[in-house]
Design an enzyme around this catalytic site. Structure first.
Site, PDB file in Angstrom:
ATOM      1  N   ARG A 672       0.801  -1.219   0.000  1.00 25.16           N
ATOM      2  CA  ARG A 672       0.000   0.000   0.000  1.00 25.16           C
ATOM      3  C   ARG A 672       0.842   1.281   0.000  1.00 25.16           C
ATOM      4  NH1 ARG A 672      -2.252  -3.666  -1.239  1.00 25.16           N
ATOM      5  NH2 ARG A 672      -4.263  -4.479  -0.576  1.00 25.16           N
ATOM      6  N   CYS A 720     -10.604   1.406   2.746  1.00 28.15           N
ATOM      7  CA  CYS A 720     -10.088   1.005   4.054  1.00 28.15           C
ATOM      8  C   CYS A 720      -9.313   2.155   4.681  1.00 28.15           C
ATOM      9  CB  CYS A 720      -9.186  -0.217   3.918  1.00 28.15           C
ATOM     10  SG  CYS A 720     -10.082  -1.740   3.550  1.00 28.15           S
ATOM     11  N   GLU A 790      -4.336   4.214   5.871  1.00 30.92           N
ATOM     12  CA  GLU A 790      -4.160   3.995   4.443  1.00 30.92           C
ATOM     13  C   GLU A 790      -4.737   5.192   3.677  1.00 30.92           C
ATOM     14  OE1 GLU A 790      -5.758   0.806   1.131  1.00 30.92           O
ATOM     15  OE2 GLU A 790      -5.111   0.061   3.074  1.00 30.92           O
TER      16      GLU A 790
END
Length: 807
Positions: A672, A720, A790
């Site tokens: 990520r 998320c 995130e």
């Protein structure tokens, strides 16, 4: 030691020697000195006769009978040679100080890390109990003289001294009480093996008269070494995992630390605390800490334990006078170059730290993460000593790799001769993050080019000398000069040459979370050429700007964002299939390169690849946002990531102010994240393989249905919110902790998926930020796990309109 009251200090500019100079002045001695570096003498010139001219120093020696010198001075130095010819009394600093302290009760703080902070902490806590101790610290005390000397009452209070293990210096001391804060193999030039270091520390313990405090983990790491020590002197400090010390430590001689906690609040400094427990006492002390990190909490525990031992030995009955809470935030003065803050606000920082061992580097980065858990950290590291660089090159690389951006500058040789075979690249080859060598003199100009927000200078060399010029250049990036120009009447007309301009634009319209304040201007460039020209124009004028694609994965502040927001969804919205000249025209190619603009919708791009009969991206079909956003986050799902099929990326480089093409191996990336320092994505190319379109379409539809069944895709969300923890999905963790449905100010955790935060159209970004920090605090305090967002923060969350304006 002689009875002379006139002493010459060779190397007086160093912290240890300048501390000694102030101590000698306090005792009534006459002190003169020499140091070759003039900048080290600035704070000494008003109190002492000092010089950086060797010829002058040699003349002064004629009037002295005692020379004290630093271990950094070579044995053949002209000052030492002349002192021998004059038959002066000559001593190294350690031997002189050991003799000087022989008639004064002292507490010595030893260990390979944490000595300076613990020495000052012990002095601070003793003074809280009205024991006016004197401090001799190995680092300059903040808001004080540029030395580590803190004067106290020498008649009825101890001297607290940092005991340096280098060159066996601490073996000249005879402390009443001592502590070994930490113990790791260090100073390989004097301790070639770990056994030789342990033996030196054993002799130090034997020289301590009454009590020695030791890290409880050493009893397991070095059991035979512990058994060789006099048991009647030994006390332990240990992190508490149960209600009693571990079985291998004596409960009546073991202090405990527990409940290290960080209470986070949006846009405010976190409150950090730890509980300290004396042996077999029901009472504990909650310490409020001025510096984050378990290593500082540990140093505080050592200091409190030493204070307790001193009070107990001198019949103060410490268990009767211990407070329930000790607020060190107001008591502890702090040290220069120990997490020293040159600038800090909720989104930016420049910090200087003395960390020069892999363990110290890891602890410092971990501490910084608790302050800025979601922001990339940029480290400028100066290796100290060729021998240490060679011995710990791999460990240095591993420790530095926990930061996102790593610059390594020239090695500080100190007392060692030049080694052409040991260079900054000795460490850089082991660094896994984005990395670069930077010459010492180029640091202030080079670092701002990647436009970092969190910068830390790290190392035992004189990096602090470039802190102010670096800060000046960073502020030019953090606070651009274009604020007035943004509000001028003609500026919007100038912007209109590049595309459609929308003043005072509500950013919640493009954010998938449907929150956020207004942008001063939003501009939609007409094509790729206009997009590039706009970036060049804004950079030339120092105008703050940000590129926002399709608004996913963003938490945008509620206040006015005083910047130009660039929407690339028109200028960079294209998909091009490159011809393959090496196949039969009657047969479609089995592989193909596809080129797509950064503003292209990622779901539409995936659907187009399937329609053309190519496979590879079906698993990623449900990821929202643009191609550029997917690349920046290295978005992924079902075991696949964007970078898996990436061929190259075309970016606009803000340093060179032109477009350049990068291969994936030139872009640090992982779970990520992908690092594009000072670079804006324009387009990307992917390598795809031929497949049956119907099979690919069925797979895509199946995965989308699965996503719809488990995620609140029908409600405003940013994806998320937290990154997954290693080997543990964060959504599952938050679900098990009972966070589903938890709400603050209209923002709440989705009952469908605990890592999705949603609202019914009435929540603010501030509410989401408060929800994030509340959950993060609860998880950290319960499990010791630090969740990282995130979702990216952007824009203005309140106060200074220039927050978060640099990409």
């Amino acid at each position: 030691m002689t009875t002379t009251r006139k002493i010459f200090l060779a190397g007086i500019g160093g912290t240890g020697m300048s501390t000694l100079a102030w101590f000698l002045k306090h005792l009534g001695y006459s002190v003169e000195g020499y140091d070759r570096a003039p900048y080290t003498l600035q704070d000494l010139q008003n109190a002492f006769r000092v010089t950086h001219h060797l010829e002058e120093a040699l003349q002064w020696l004629n009037h002295h009978t005692h020379l004290v010198y630093t271990p950094a001075l070579p044995d053949d130095h002209p000052l030492l040679q002349k002192a021998r010819n004059l038959h002066l009394h000559i001593e190294r600093r350690a031997q002189f100080l050991g003799n000087l302290l022989h008639n004064y009760p002292h507490i010595a703080i030893a260990g390979t890390h944490g000595k300076s902070s613990t020495t000052l902490l012990t002095t601070t806590i003793l003074r809280y109990f009205h024991i006016h101790a004197t401090a001799l610290v190995g680092a300059p005390i903040q808001n004080h003289t540029q030395s580590g000397f803190l004067p106290g009452n020498l008649h009825n209070a101890p001297i607290i001294i940092e005991a340096d293990e280098y060159d066996h210096a601490f073996l000249t001391l005879t402390p009443e009480i001592s502590a070994i804060v930490s113990l790791e193999h260090e100073h390989v030039d004097h301790y070639p093996t770990e056994a030789s270091l342990l033996e030196a520390f054993r002799h130090f313990i034997l020289r301590t008269q009454k009590a020695v405090l030791i890290d409880g983990t050493l009893a397991q790491r070095y059991p035979s070494w512990i058994q060789s020590l006099p048991r009647e002197k030994i006390w332990f400090l240990h992190w508490q995992t149960h209600n009693h010390p571990p079985h291998h430590l004596p409960p009546d001689r073991t202090f405990l630390l527990s409940n290290y906690q960080i209470h986070r609040q949006p846009l405010r400094p976190p409150t950090i605390s730890v509980h300290w427990h004396p042996p077999q006492q029901p009472k504990s002390v909650q310490c409020l800490l001025p510096i984050p990190g378990k290593h500082f909490a540990w140093n505080t525990g050592v200091a409190l334990s030493l204070t307790y031992l001193y009070l107990q030995i001198h019949n103060y009955h410490p268990h009767n006078i211990l407070p329930s809470q000790l607020d060190l935030r107001t008591l502890y003065p702090g040290l220069h170059r120990r997490m020293e803050i040159y600038y800090m606000d909720p989104f930016r920082a420049l910090i200087d730290d003395y960390a020069h061992h892999p363990t110290e580097i890891h602890a410092t980065i971990e501490s910084l993460r608790t302050l800025f858990p979601d922001d990339p950290i940029c480290i400028v590291f100066q290796p100290h000593l060729y021998s240490r660089t060679r011995a710990f090159a791999t460990q240095f690389g591993q420790a530095l790799s926990s930061a996102e951006y790593v610059f390594v500058t020239d090695i500080e040789p100190a007392r060692e001769p030049h080694d052409p075979n040991t260079t900054p690249h000795t460490i850089l080859q082991h660094v896994q993050s984005w990395k670069q060598y930077v010459p010492w003199k180029a640091i202030p100009e080079t670092i701002p080019r990647i436009r970092p927000r969190i910068v830390i200078l790290m190392g035992a060399g004189p990096l602090n000398l470039i802190a102010q010029p670096l800060l000046s250049n960073l502020k030019k990036i953090w606070f651009p000069k274009g604020k007035k120009l943004l509000t001028s009447h003609t500026f919007a007309q100038t912007l209109s040459h590049f595309g459609r301009v929308l003043p005072h634009y509500p950013l919640r319209k493009i954010a998938t979370l449907r929150t956020g304040g207004y942008a001063r201007y939003l501009i939609q460039p007409t094509n790729r050429e206009a997009f590039l020209a706009l970036l060049q124009f804004l950079d030339e004028k120092d105008i703050p700007w940000w590129v926002i694609g399709r608004g996913s994965n963003l938490l945008i502040g509620d206040c006015l964002w005083n910047a130009v927001i660039i929407d690339p969804t028109q200028a960079l919205n294209y998909i091009l299939w490159e011809k393959n000249n090496n196949h039969n025209e009657d047969q479609p190619p089995q592989t193909s390169l596809v080129q797509t603009g950064a503003g292209t919708s990622w779901p539409q791009f995936v659907m187009e690849t399937i329609r053309q009969g190519y496979t590879g991206l079906e698993e990623l079909a449900g990821i929202p946002g643009s191609v550029g956003g997917a690349l920046i986050m290295n978005a992924g799902a079902y075991g696949k990531e964007v970078f898996d099929l990436l061929v190259d990326v075309l970016v606009y480089d803000r340093n060179e102010r032109k477009a350049i093409r990068l291969k994936p191996n030139a872009i640090p990336h992982g779970y990520r994240f992908a690092r594009f320092p000072a670079q804006i994505i324009i387009e990307a190319r992917f390598q795809l393989h031929r497949t049956d379109p119907e099979q690919a379409r069925q797979k895509r539809n199946q995965l989308l249905q699965q996503r719809k069944a488990t995620q609140p895709v029908h409600m405003p969300n940013a994806g998320c919110f937290f990154k997954n923890l290693p080997h543990l999905p964060t959504g599952k963790l938050l679900d098990e902790l009972g966070f589903k449905g938890f709400t603050i100010g209209g923002a709440y955790v989705s009952p469908q998926h605990a890592n999705f935060f949603v609202h019914n159209g009435y929540a603010s970004s501030w509410a989401f930020l408060h929800l994030v920090e509340t959950i993060r605090t609860k998880v950290y305090n319960q499990l010791g796990l630090l969740l990282q967002m995130e979702v990216q923060k952007a824009g203005n969350f309140g106060g200074d309109e220039t927050w978060e304006v640099a990409p």
